[in-house]
Design a protein around this motif. Structure first.
Motif, PDB file in Angstrom:
ATOM      1  N   SER B  18      44.116  34.930  54.509  1.00 50.75           N
ATOM      2  CA  SER B  18      44.109  36.255  53.893  1.00 50.75           C
ATOM      3  C   SER B  18      45.491  36.567  53.342  1.00 50.75           C
ATOM      4  N   THR B  20      47.703  39.936  50.910  1.00 45.01           N
ATOM      5  CA  THR B  20      47.696  41.183  50.167  1.00 45.01           C
ATOM      6  C   THR B  20      48.665  41.084  49.008  1.00 45.01           C
ATOM      7  N   TRP B  34      43.415  46.734  39.030  1.00 41.74           N
ATOM      8  CA  TRP B  34      43.635  45.326  39.321  1.00 41.74           C
ATOM      9  C   TRP B  34      42.690  44.491  38.458  1.00 41.74           C
ATOM     10  N   ARG B  36      41.856  40.246  37.079  1.00 43.79           N
ATOM     11  CA  ARG B  36      42.111  38.821  37.197  1.00 43.79           C
ATOM     12  C   ARG B  36      41.942  38.175  35.829  1.00 43.79           C
ATOM     13  N   ILE B  46      38.816  44.171  38.504  1.00 40.69           N
ATOM     14  CA  ILE B  46      38.353  43.945  39.869  1.00 40.69           C
ATOM     15  C   ILE B  46      38.056  45.286  40.541  1.00 40.69           C
ATOM     16  N   TYR B  64      37.120  41.046  47.458  1.00 49.02           N
ATOM     17  CA  TYR B  64      38.377  41.794  47.399  1.00 49.02           C
ATOM     18  C   TYR B  64      38.206  43.176  48.029  1.00 49.02           C
ATOM     19  N   ASN B  65      39.339  43.694  48.516  1.00 46.30           N
ATOM     20  CA  ASN B  65      39.411  45.093  48.908  1.00 46.30           C
ATOM     21  C   ASN B  65      40.711  45.676  48.365  1.00 46.30           C
ATOM     22  N   LEU B  76      45.946  44.949  46.639  1.00 42.63           N
ATOM     23  CA  LEU B  76      44.706  44.165  46.548  1.00 42.63           C
ATOM     24  C   LEU B  76      44.701  43.162  47.687  1.00 42.63           C
ATOM     25  N   ARG B  77      43.632  43.128  48.461  1.00 42.42           N
ATOM     26  CA  ARG B  77      43.575  42.239  49.626  1.00 42.42           C
ATOM     27  C   ARG B  77      42.444  41.236  49.482  1.00 42.42           C
ATOM     28  N   LEU B  78      42.775  40.000  49.784  1.00 44.03           N
ATOM     29  CA  LEU B  78      41.790  38.942  49.902  1.00 44.03           C
ATOM     30  C   LEU B  78      41.642  38.659  51.393  1.00 44.03           C
ATOM     31  N   GLN B  85      38.873  32.075  43.827  1.00 49.16           N
ATOM     32  CA  GLN B  85      39.803  33.187  43.621  1.00 49.16           C
ATOM     33  C   GLN B  85      41.158  32.719  43.082  1.00 49.16           C
ATOM     34  N   TYR B  89      46.594  37.371  38.721  1.00 54.50           N
ATOM     35  CA  TYR B  89      46.208  38.746  38.993  1.00 54.50           C
ATOM     36  C   TYR B  89      47.219  39.708  38.361  1.00 54.50           C
TER      37      TYR B  89
END
Lengths: 113, 115
Positions: B18, B20, B34, B36, B46, B64-65, B76-78, B85, B89
């Motif tokens: 993960s 951010t 955000w 991509r 996104i 994504y969150n 942006l968090r993966l 992915q 970005y």
């Protein structure tokens, strides 16, 4: 639904010759249209935008674009290419009333000496 | 003014890790975005935040969150990175969400490679 088609993925010109990057759009409403430029490994920079005022829009670095509603086109031109114009160019449409951008796939412009 | 800044500039992750991505703007803009960018394609949205305290899904939100931490920052968090992915970005901001005349200002991008 709105969409943008950039008709050429690559364009190559000689320095000092005219540039033409073609863009067609589809929109159900009166669109706002933009051209952005992206130099290698850089972010995107706004070249110019059309927002229902004059149909011929002048931007930075000598670029201009003409909005043609009958042809649903918004082609980008420059009378004389410079080496520094080599970059990727994106035609973009905005949904009516909202700042949600729809990007074309991009046109990579190469400028040769 | 720095405009829109993003960190990190480049990141390599292994599948399942993960991370951010951070974005900040100093233009006092209300709206942030955000995107991509994948080869042969334009930018795809996104998530966006029309104003502080709100976030909404864009065209490609799966995996994504986001968090609008305050008016300046939008992360942006993966949660569990996947090779799909791998992308560049971009964060952007604009003064307002409504009004198609608004110009979006973009950051320099974060290159992410997921192995």
């Amino acid at each position: 639904a709105q969409s943008v088609t950039q008709l050429d993925s690559h364009v190559s010109v000689s320095e000092g010759t005219p540039v033409l990057l073609r863009c067609n759009y589809s929109s159900s409403y009166s669109p706002s249209l933009f051209w952005y430029v992206q130099h290698p490994n850089k972010g995107l920079q706004l070249l110019l935008k059309y927002t229902s005022a004059a149909t011929l829009v002048k931007g930075i670095n000598g670029f201009e674009a003409e909005f043609k509603k009958s042809e649903t086109s918004f082609h980008l031109t420059k009378p004389s290419a410079h080496m520094s114009d080599a970059a990727e160019y994106f035609c973009v449409v905005s949904e009516s009333g909202y700042n949600k951008l729809i990007f074309g796939a991009g046109t990579r412009l190469a400028v040769h000496p | 003014n720095a405009g829109v800044t993003q960190t990190p500039k480049f990141q390599v992750l292994k599948t399942g890790q993960s991370m951010t991505l951070q974005c900040a703007q100093d233009m006092n803009h209300n709206s942030m975005y955000w995107y991509r960018q994948d080869p042969g394609m334009g930018l795809r949205l996104i998530y966006y935040s029309a104003s502080e305290g709100t976030t909404d899904k864009g065209e490609v939100p799966n995996g994504y969150n986001v968090s609008r931490l305050n008016k300046r920052e939008f992360s942006l968090r993966l949660e569990s990175a996947a090779p799909s992915q791998t992308s560049v970005y971009f964060c952007a901001s604009s003064e307002l969400w409504t009004g198609a005349k608004e110009t979006q200002y973009f950051g320099p991008g974060t290159r992410l490679l997921v192995l």
